[in-house]
Design a protein around this motif. Structure first.
Motif, mmCIF file in Angstrom:
data_model
loop_
_atom_site.group_PDB
_atom_site.id
_atom_site.type_symbol
_atom_site.label_atom_id
_atom_site.label_comp_id
_atom_site.label_asym_id
_atom_site.label_seq_id
_atom_site.Cartn_x
_atom_site.Cartn_y
_atom_site.Cartn_z
ATOM 1 N N GLU A 175 0.839 -1.209 0.000
ATOM 2 C CA GLU A 175 0.000 0.000 0.000
ATOM 3 C C GLU A 175 0.868 1.251 0.000
ATOM 4 O OE1 GLU A 175 -3.096 2.695 -0.070
ATOM 5 O OE2 GLU A 175 -3.073 0.560 -0.575
ATOM 6 N N GLN A 176 1.950 1.253 0.760
ATOM 7 C CA GLN A 176 2.858 2.399 0.774
ATOM 8 C C GLN A 176 3.516 2.594 -0.587
ATOM 9 O OE1 GLN A 176 5.137 1.014 4.140
ATOM 10 N NE2 GLN A 176 4.339 2.658 5.439
ATOM 11 N N LEU A 177 3.915 1.504 -1.229
ATOM 12 C CA LEU A 177 4.496 1.607 -2.569
ATOM 13 C C LEU A 177 3.483 2.154 -3.566
ATOM 14 C CD1 LEU A 177 6.556 -1.699 -2.840
ATOM 15 C CD2 LEU A 177 7.433 0.641 -2.733
ATOM 16 N N PHE A 178 2.240 1.704 -3.445
ATOM 17 C CA PHE A 178 1.176 2.178 -4.320
ATOM 18 C C PHE A 178 0.979 3.687 -4.144
ATOM 19 C CE2 PHE A 178 -3.458 2.786 -5.116
ATOM 20 C CZ PHE A 178 -3.457 2.471 -6.460
ATOM 21 N N GLN A 179 0.923 4.136 -2.902
ATOM 22 C CA GLN A 179 0.737 5.564 -2.630
ATOM 23 C C GLN A 179 1.938 6.378 -3.114
ATOM 24 O OE1 GLN A 179 -2.054 7.049 -1.660
ATOM 25 N NE2 GLN A 179 -3.027 5.047 -1.597
ATOM 26 N N GLN A 180 3.142 5.841 -2.996
ATOM 27 C CA GLN A 180 4.333 6.524 -3.500
ATOM 28 C C GLN A 180 4.282 6.656 -5.017
ATOM 29 O OE1 GLN A 180 7.893 4.568 -2.167
ATOM 30 N NE2 GLN A 180 7.640 5.260 -0.060
ATOM 31 N N ARG A 181 3.811 5.604 -5.683
ATOM 32 C CA ARG A 181 3.702 5.621 -7.143
ATOM 33 C C ARG A 181 2.747 6.738 -7.585
ATOM 34 N NH1 ARG A 181 2.415 0.429 -7.676
ATOM 35 N NH2 ARG A 181 4.575 -0.166 -7.659
ATOM 36 N N ILE A 182 1.614 6.842 -6.899
ATOM 37 C CA ILE A 182 0.631 7.885 -7.209
ATOM 38 C C ILE A 182 1.239 9.271 -6.988
ATOM 39 C CG2 ILE A 182 -1.559 8.925 -6.467
ATOM 40 C CD1 ILE A 182 -2.387 6.012 -5.665
#
Length: 70
Positions: free
Chosen positions: A32-39
């Motif tokens: 989830e943290q990686l996903f939010q960083q990508r966004i």
């Protein structure tokens, strides 16, 4: 010519910073943290006037994640 301080000196000891860095290494990063960083990266690096919104960046990041996990 001005006398300059050497930039090759050893950095001062910072035990609190070293402890925090080690703690971060051990904790790791969730999906989830990686996903939010990508966004955040996509939205933050979009050129002005491109029409990219946080919502479109989220959709794009979601579709990239789906394609990459197959």
């Amino acid at each position: 010519m001005a006398i300059r301080k050497s930039a090759l000196k050893q950095a001062p000891a910072r035990p609190e910073l070293d402890r925090l860095l080690q703690q971060a290494r051990e904790k790791g990063v969730t999906e989830e943290q990686l996903f939010q960083q990508r966004i955040s990266f996509a939205y933050g690096n979009a050129p002005e006037g491109s029409g990219i919104t946080k919502e479109t960046a989220t959709r794009a990041a979601g579709s990239m994640l789906m394609r990459g996990s197959r």
